[in-house]
Design a protein around this motif. Structure first.
Motif, PDB file in Angstrom:
ATOM      1  N   HIS A  93      39.848  -2.909   8.476  1.00 49.25           N
ATOM      2  CA  HIS A  93      38.795  -2.391   9.355  1.00 49.25           C
ATOM      3  C   HIS A  93      37.691  -1.712   8.554  1.00 49.25           C
ATOM      4  O   HIS A  93      36.505  -1.886   8.831  1.00 49.25           O
ATOM      5  CB  HIS A  93      39.389  -1.400  10.353  1.00 49.25           C
ATOM      6  N   GLU A  94      38.085  -0.909   7.541  1.00 50.65           N
ATOM      7  CA  GLU A  94      37.098  -0.244   6.709  1.00 50.65           C
ATOM      8  C   GLU A  94      36.235  -1.255   5.973  1.00 50.65           C
ATOM      9  O   GLU A  94      35.030  -1.089   5.825  1.00 50.65           O
ATOM     10  CB  GLU A  94      37.805   0.675   5.700  1.00 50.65           C
ATOM     11  N   ARG A  95      36.880  -2.322   5.522  1.00 53.58           N
ATOM     12  CA  ARG A  95      36.164  -3.342   4.754  1.00 53.58           C
ATOM     13  C   ARG A  95      35.162  -4.082   5.634  1.00 53.58           C
ATOM     14  O   ARG A  95      34.081  -4.450   5.188  1.00 53.58           O
ATOM     15  CB  ARG A  95      37.176  -4.314   4.150  1.00 53.58           C
ATOM     16  N   ARG A  96      35.531  -4.298   6.907  1.00 52.56           N
ATOM     17  CA  ARG A  96      34.663  -5.058   7.798  1.00 52.56           C
ATOM     18  C   ARG A  96      33.656  -4.190   8.545  1.00 52.56           C
ATOM     19  O   ARG A  96      32.767  -4.704   9.196  1.00 52.56           O
ATOM     20  CB  ARG A  96      35.504  -5.819   8.830  1.00 52.56           C
ATOM     21  N   ARG A  97      33.806  -2.864   8.435  1.00 49.29           N
ATOM     22  CA  ARG A  97      32.984  -1.970   9.249  1.00 49.29           C
ATOM     23  C   ARG A  97      31.499  -2.171   8.994  1.00 49.29           C
ATOM     24  O   ARG A  97      30.688  -2.136   9.906  1.00 49.29           O
ATOM     25  CB  ARG A  97      33.362  -0.513   8.981  1.00 49.29           C
ATOM     26  N   PHE A  98      31.123  -2.376   7.734  1.00 43.41           N
ATOM     27  CA  PHE A  98      29.713  -2.474   7.392  1.00 43.41           C
ATOM     28  C   PHE A  98      29.245  -3.922   7.278  1.00 43.41           C
ATOM     29  O   PHE A  98      28.222  -4.198   6.660  1.00 43.41           O
ATOM     30  CB  PHE A  98      29.431  -1.714   6.097  1.00 43.41           C
ATOM     31  N   THR A  99      29.987  -4.845   7.878  1.00 43.67           N
ATOM     32  CA  THR A  99      29.582  -6.245   7.907  1.00 43.67           C
ATOM     33  C   THR A  99      29.100  -6.600   9.311  1.00 43.67           C
ATOM     34  O   THR A  99      29.191  -5.799  10.237  1.00 43.67           O
ATOM     35  CB  THR A  99      30.754  -7.174   7.521  1.00 43.67           C
ATOM     36  N   ALA A 100      28.608  -7.813   9.458  1.00 46.72           N
ATOM     37  CA  ALA A 100      28.125  -8.276  10.762  1.00 46.72           C
ATOM     38  C   ALA A 100      29.251  -8.827  11.623  1.00 46.72           C
ATOM     39  O   ALA A 100      28.994  -9.353  12.710  1.00 46.72           O
ATOM     40  CB  ALA A 100      27.046  -9.342  10.572  1.00 46.72           C
ATOM     41  N   GLU A 112      19.710   0.907   6.040  1.00 47.60           N
ATOM     42  CA  GLU A 112      19.308   0.107   7.198  1.00 47.60           C
ATOM     43  C   GLU A 112      20.455   0.042   8.202  1.00 47.60           C
ATOM     44  O   GLU A 112      21.626   0.026   7.817  1.00 47.60           O
ATOM     45  CB  GLU A 112      18.919  -1.300   6.761  1.00 47.60           C
ATOM     46  N   PRO A 113      20.147   0.006   9.497  1.00 46.29           N
ATOM     47  CA  PRO A 113      21.221  -0.129  10.491  1.00 46.29           C
ATOM     48  C   PRO A 113      21.919  -1.479  10.352  1.00 46.29           C
ATOM     49  O   PRO A 113      21.277  -2.488  10.055  1.00 46.29           O
ATOM     50  CB  PRO A 113      20.490  -0.010  11.827  1.00 46.29           C
ATOM     51  N   VAL A 114      23.234  -1.480  10.543  1.00 47.73           N
ATOM     52  CA  VAL A 114      24.012  -2.725  10.451  1.00 47.73           C
ATOM     53  C   VAL A 114      23.772  -3.522  11.727  1.00 47.73           C
ATOM     54  O   VAL A 114      23.957  -3.014  12.831  1.00 47.73           O
ATOM     55  CB  VAL A 114      25.513  -2.421  10.282  1.00 47.73           C
ATOM     56  N   ARG A 115      23.349  -4.768  11.573  1.00 47.55           N
ATOM     57  CA  ARG A 115      23.007  -5.598  12.717  1.00 47.55           C
ATOM     58  C   ARG A 115      24.079  -6.650  12.946  1.00 47.55           C
ATOM     59  O   ARG A 115      24.453  -7.386  12.033  1.00 47.55           O
ATOM     60  CB  ARG A 115      21.646  -6.264  12.506  1.00 47.55           C
ATOM     61  N   LEU A 116      24.585  -6.715  14.178  1.00 47.55           N
ATOM     62  CA  LEU A 116      25.596  -7.700  14.552  1.00 47.55           C
ATOM     63  C   LEU A 116      24.978  -9.029  14.968  1.00 47.55           C
ATOM     64  O   LEU A 116      25.567 -10.083  14.756  1.00 47.55           O
ATOM     65  CB  LEU A 116      26.444  -7.165  15.707  1.00 47.55           C
ATOM     66  N   ALA A 117      23.808  -8.963  15.591  1.00 52.26           N
ATOM     67  CA  ALA A 117      23.184 -10.177  16.122  1.00 52.26           C
ATOM     68  C   ALA A 117      21.700  -9.907  16.353  1.00 52.26           C
ATOM     69  O   ALA A 117      21.221  -8.788  16.181  1.00 52.26           O
ATOM     70  CB  ALA A 117      23.869 -10.599  17.428  1.00 52.26           C
ATOM     71  N   ASP A 118      20.975 -10.944  16.750  1.00 53.48           N
ATOM     72  CA  ASP A 118      19.550 -10.800  17.042  1.00 53.48           C
ATOM     73  C   ASP A 118      19.349  -9.846  18.214  1.00 53.48           C
ATOM     74  O   ASP A 118      20.178  -9.788  19.130  1.00 53.48           O
ATOM     75  CB  ASP A 118      18.933 -12.157  17.385  1.00 53.48           C
ATOM     76  N   PRO A 119      18.246  -9.097  18.235  1.00 51.57           N
ATOM     77  CA  PRO A 119      17.997  -8.157  19.338  1.00 51.57           C
ATOM     78  C   PRO A 119      17.580  -8.881  20.610  1.00 51.57           C
ATOM     79  O   PRO A 119      17.024  -9.979  20.565  1.00 51.57           O
ATOM     80  CB  PRO A 119      16.854  -7.290  18.796  1.00 51.57           C
ATOM     81  N   VAL A 120      17.843  -8.261  21.743  1.00 51.73           N
ATOM     82  CA  VAL A 120      17.420  -8.807  23.041  1.00 51.73           C
ATOM     83  C   VAL A 120      15.913  -8.644  23.213  1.00 51.73           C
ATOM     84  O   VAL A 120      15.228  -9.552  23.664  1.00 51.73           O
ATOM     85  CB  VAL A 120      18.166  -8.099  24.189  1.00 51.73           C
ATOM     86  N   PHE A 121      15.402  -7.465  22.822  1.00 51.34           N
ATOM     87  CA  PHE A 121      13.984  -7.167  22.998  1.00 51.34           C
ATOM     88  C   PHE A 121      13.294  -7.056  21.644  1.00 51.34           C
ATOM     89  O   PHE A 121      13.921  -6.717  20.640  1.00 51.34           O
ATOM     90  CB  PHE A 121      13.798  -5.833  23.747  1.00 51.34           C
TER      91      PHE A 121
END
Length: 516
Positions: free
Chosen positions: A144-151, A270-279
């Protein structure tokens, strides 16, 4: 005889399936001619959950359940428990109950329960599964720690606007999020309504009327489960005022990863981004500005029959005025009276409702009738204050970790991370703060043309938006702002850049027809 079967949801636990456990236990029971009274099957239950707390097995360990069996069978000891304390407590209870435990891969288990030396041996055997469980938890935590800062998507039900997708990479399946176009369309409609002045409750009613599924119900359907609400399974979950507000204000709607309720920032600041933004950034900023403005100034309508609710007040105590009606000789009379609570404390003033409403309409149209109706558009600003504060906190935490010796074995990594954060801090601090603001665009119609097209609710909202306030007392009322003179009106509109042409105020770029 009772069969006990369990399998954990921990991926690191290599254990036989429920089907394999059941097959072994029933084959042994058939060979020995033992009668099976029931099977306690606990699926996705970790080995550290106390046996008395397990959904299935726990029912057989109650006073009523104990009367139904004399012996409990498991395929291996760790199917009972992977926690040595829970295991020994259960064994002592079995001895107290004068019952037996049979472990298929440990024929001596039942005999060892009844001697001091045997209990020590069983305790020693229990330490193995306990240590293995600790190793499993450590591996899961590390993963979990390893994946926390990934997408990567950590699981659960995704935020509204997104759906989970599996991608095959490095020989394994990984979960990610992607935009769901149907939900994105709904979110843009929700934004439009909020920008236009609709309440969160009004948006919720719209979504419920349209049968729009919540993020939780969508997640259930994706897993092949029925929708579920407080009213029961199969009944769709309703949107509520708070649900709408959360969806439209949480950064997860913009595809940003959150941890413990806060946006997660990477080593680069930079904020970690999971996916493209809606807006877009501008759409998001204008939405938040509209929500903040509404939170500060919104007046909720609680009386659906009062066309001036939130506009009309008592001049003596400043309570909102309410309507009072009575009928005499088939004629219904309406009055506005003090709405203070309790009723015994209400002031005595009252005015005829029709008189106030007619005067208010005349005043509004006299003041604004020839004014152009403008459409508010949001001009985005730039403000990195929040991100700058987060980067500074990360720098402070990194320094504390270094003092504590957590980076002693990786000084190069420490210096690289610190340099990256300090560079980001300096870049953010150098950027100017420009406040976002609303800009007015002429729609081509006047308020005099707009007013007849509005229903009572639309007219009420327009009066609130225009800043009107009516104060009532005994038989009289006062309107603020007070009616303006022609010179005051001319000065006000010219200061906004309008000119009078063909008996209407227009912006300069639309005032010319091409003739000089």
């Amino acid at each position: 005889m009772l069969l006990a079967e369990r399998i954990s949801d921990a991926k690191g636990e290599r254990s036989e399936s429920i089907e394999a456990q059941d097959e072994k236990l029933r084959a042994r029971a058939e060979r020995e001619g033992v009668h099976i009274v029931g099977t306690a099957v606990d699926l996705s239950i970790s080995g550290d959950v106390d046996m008395f707390d397990r959904p299935s097995l726990g029912q057989w360990l109650t006073p009523e359940g104990l009367q139904k069996w004399d012996e409990i069978w498991v395929s291996t000891q760790d199917r009972l428990s992977r926690d040595d304390k829970h295991f020994l407590a259960f064994v002592l209870k079995v001895i107290e109950w004068q019952k037996k435990v049979t472990v298929l891969d440990d024929p001596q288990f039942n005999e060892q329960m009844h001697t001091p030396e045997g209990l020590l041996i069983l305790h020693a055997k229990a330490l193995g599964p306990a240590k293995e469980l600790a190793r499993i938890k450590a591996r899961v935590t590390e993963s979990h720690e390893r994946r926390r800062f990934t997408a990567r998507w950590h699981g659960g039900f995704p935020p509204f606007g997104y759906r989970p997708v599996n991608r095959f990479e490095n020989g394994k399946t990984a979960a990610y999020l992607e935009l769901d176009e149907d939900m994105v369309a709904v979110l843009h409609e929700m934004r439009r309504q909020i920008i236009d002045g609709q309440s969160f409750l009004g948006v919720a009613k719209y979504l419920n009327a349209k049968g729009v599924l919540t993020a939780r119900d969508r997640a259930r359907l994706r897993k092949g489960k029925p929708v579920k609400s407080r009213k029961g399974e199969g009944i769709q979950e309703k949107w509520a005022e708070t649900t709408v507000k959360n969806v439209l204000t949480e950064e997860s709607t913009q595809g940003l990863k959150r941890y413990q309720g806060e946006v997660l920032y990477g080593a680069d600041g930079e904020p970690v981004r999971l996916a493209d933004p809606v807006f877009t950034d501008g759409e998001w900023e204008s939405l938040q500005a509209a929500i903040q403005r509404r939170t500060r100034t919104a007046t909720k309508r609680v009386n659906k029959t009062n066309p001036l609710y939130g506009v009309i007040f008592c001049a003596e105590c400043d309570a909102k005025a309410v309507q009072k009606t009575f009928t005499r000789k088939a004629i219904t009379y309406r009055y506005y009276v003090c709405g203070s609570f309790p009723k015994e404390d209400r002031c005595k003033g009252s005015v005829r409702a029709e008189e106030v409403e007619e005067f208010m309409e005349i005043e509004f149209l006299q003041r604004y009738g020839r004014d152009p109706v403008t459409e508010r558009t949001w001009v985005p600003g730039t403000d990195n204050t929040r991100e700058l504060e987060e980067v500074r906190k990360r720098i402070d935490r990194l320094r504390r970790d270094s003092v504590a010796g957590l980076w002693d074995d990786d000084q190069e990594g420490f210096r690289g991370l610190m340099a990256s954060l300090m560079s980001r801090r300096d870049a953010l601090a150098a950027e100017p703060v420009v406040e976002g603001h609303w800009s007015e665009k002429d729609t081509g119609i006047t308020y005099g043309e707009l007013w007849p097209t509005l229903d009572l609710e639309g007219q009420r909202k327009q009066l609130i938006k225009s800043g009107y306030r009516i104060m009532i007392s005994k038989g009289t009322f006062k309107i603020t702002p007070e009616p303006e003179t022609w010179q005051e009106k001319k000065t006000r509109l010219e200061s906004l850049g309008y000119v009078l042409r063909d008996n209407r105020w227009v912006q300069p770029d639309t005032a010319h027809t091409g003739e000089e």
